[in-house]
Write a protein that holds these residues in place. Structure first.
Motif, PDB file in Angstrom:
ATOM      1  N   SER A 134     -33.186   0.989  24.156  1.00 40.24           N
ATOM      2  CA  SER A 134     -33.112   0.582  25.552  1.00 40.24           C
ATOM      3  C   SER A 134     -34.106  -0.656  25.748  1.00 40.24           C
ATOM      4  O   SER A 134     -35.328  -0.443  24.939  1.00 40.24           O
ATOM      5  N   LEU A 135     -33.822  -1.655  26.467  1.00 43.79           N
ATOM      6  CA  LEU A 135     -34.733  -2.647  26.738  1.00 43.79           C
ATOM      7  C   LEU A 135     -35.341  -2.656  28.083  1.00 43.79           C
ATOM      8  O   LEU A 135     -34.219  -2.216  28.943  1.00 43.79           O
ATOM      9  N   GLU A 136     -36.318  -2.890  28.484  1.00 42.04           N
ATOM     10  CA  GLU A 136     -36.871  -3.131  29.752  1.00 42.04           C
ATOM     11  C   GLU A 136     -37.744  -4.449  30.138  1.00 42.04           C
ATOM     12  O   GLU A 136     -38.546  -4.673  29.137  1.00 42.04           O
ATOM     13  N   LEU A 137     -37.281  -4.727  31.284  1.00 42.15           N
ATOM     14  CA  LEU A 137     -38.014  -6.051  31.873  1.00 42.15           C
ATOM     15  C   LEU A 137     -38.693  -5.525  33.052  1.00 42.15           C
ATOM     16  O   LEU A 137     -38.197  -5.301  33.998  1.00 42.15           O
ATOM     17  N   PHE A 138     -40.068  -5.842  33.242  1.00 40.63           N
ATOM     18  CA  PHE A 138     -40.925  -5.607  34.369  1.00 40.63           C
ATOM     19  C   PHE A 138     -41.511  -6.579  34.816  1.00 40.63           C
ATOM     20  O   PHE A 138     -42.093  -7.537  33.942  1.00 40.63           O
ATOM     21  N   LEU A 159     -40.303  -5.761  40.287  1.00 42.12           N
ATOM     22  CA  LEU A 159     -38.825  -5.949  39.899  1.00 42.12           C
ATOM     23  C   LEU A 159     -38.900  -5.194  38.615  1.00 42.12           C
ATOM     24  O   LEU A 159     -39.729  -5.390  37.587  1.00 42.12           O
ATOM     25  N   GLN A 160     -37.775  -4.280  38.139  1.00 43.41           N
ATOM     26  CA  GLN A 160     -37.601  -3.749  36.918  1.00 43.41           C
ATOM     27  C   GLN A 160     -36.091  -3.844  36.555  1.00 43.41           C
ATOM     28  O   GLN A 160     -35.300  -3.500  37.405  1.00 43.41           O
ATOM     29  N   TYR A 161     -35.903  -3.885  35.303  1.00 46.80           N
ATOM     30  CA  TYR A 161     -34.448  -3.844  34.781  1.00 46.80           C
ATOM     31  C   TYR A 161     -34.504  -3.202  33.589  1.00 46.80           C
ATOM     32  O   TYR A 161     -35.119  -3.718  32.503  1.00 46.80           O
ATOM     33  N   ILE A 162     -33.745  -2.135  33.328  1.00 49.17           N
ATOM     34  CA  ILE A 162     -33.463  -1.371  32.215  1.00 49.17           C
ATOM     35  C   ILE A 162     -31.973  -1.240  31.631  1.00 49.17           C
ATOM     36  O   ILE A 162     -31.299  -0.898  32.373  1.00 49.17           O
ATOM     37  N   THR A 163     -31.876  -1.805  30.348  1.00 51.64           N
ATOM     38  CA  THR A 163     -30.389  -1.699  29.597  1.00 51.64           C
ATOM     39  C   THR A 163     -30.572  -1.110  28.579  1.00 51.64           C
ATOM     40  O   THR A 163     -31.576  -1.002  27.853  1.00 51.64           O
ATOM     41  N   SER A 164     -29.506  -0.588  28.224  1.00 53.55           N
ATOM     42  CA  SER A 164     -29.049   0.024  26.804  1.00 53.55           C
ATOM     43  C   SER A 164     -28.282  -0.609  25.963  1.00 53.55           C
ATOM     44  O   SER A 164     -27.438  -1.493  26.315  1.00 53.55           O
TER      45      SER A 164
END
Length: 215
Positions: A134-138, A159-164
């Motif tokens: 998974s990838l995370e951008l914070f 802000l945070q976004y996590i995607t597989s």
């Protein structure tokens, strides 16, 4: 069950605080608790050098969500890394992330941090190092007034976004905002948390009060 989750939380916090004592004394640890209409929320973040004036260190960020609705369940997230400071603004590291469902998974990160006057900026990106990453951008922007007076303005947007990369895409995203005052090193005021989960973006919100202190 709830007892097992509570025991895991206690063991996790104990290990983290032991690690904090092992770091260089200049390490700062912001700790924050939010009590709202739908849940309690705890988070901390600390980073410190293993040996002063050397580029190697340790970084941890952890959060615990305790919803009033037991069907939602307790949510624990903890990331721990051995870090390498590239320069005063850039750092990277290898370690692991603990999250519900995945247990401990190896992970790597890069961050950028900058502070100008009363504003500070942090951009953090992470990727799991395993077969189903998974990838995370914070990102966060924080304002903390430094005027020589009893009360100063404090504000933060997080802000945070996590995607597989292999499953159904979006896993989780959050928008957290804090607005309050700083009184002799303690920040408190209004806090709002918005959380979205899964590919269908199931929404949760939490409005309440927060208190924060840097140890």
């Amino acid at each position: 069950g709830t007892m097992k989750e509570t025991t895991k939380i206690k063991h996790l916090l104990a290990c983290l605080f032991i690690c904090m004592w092992c770091l260089h004394s200049e390490a700062q640890v912001p700790v924050e608790i939010t009590a709202g209409h739908s849940s309690y929320y705890y988070q901390h973040m600390f980073s410190g050098k293993i040996i002063a004036e050397k580029p190697f260190g340790f970084f941890n960020t952890s959060s615990i969500l305790l919803p009033y609705d037991k069907k939602r369940g307790i949510e624990v997230m903890s990331q721990s890394y051995l870090t390498y400071e590239i320069n005063k603004r850039w750092a990277t590291g290898l370690g692991s992330i603990y999250a519900p469902g995945n247990r401990f998974v190896p992970s790597a990160f890069v961050w950028y941090f900058n502070k100008k006057n009363d504003l500070s900026y942090l951009i953090f990106t992470r990727m799991d190092v395993w077969s189903n990453p998974s990838l995370e951008l914070f990102g966060s922007v924080e304002y903390q007034g430094s005027k020589n007076q009893d009360f100063n303005l404090y504000a933060r947007l997080q802000l945070q976004y996590i995607t597989s990369m292999h499953w159904n895409g979006h896993l989780k995203s959050v928008q957290y905002a804090r607005l309050g005052v700083d009184n002799k090193g303690v920040q408190y005021g209004l806090g709002v948390n918005f959380d979205q989960y899964g590919p269908n973006t199931e929404h949760y919100s939490n409005f309440g009060l927060f208190v924060r202190r840097v140890f």
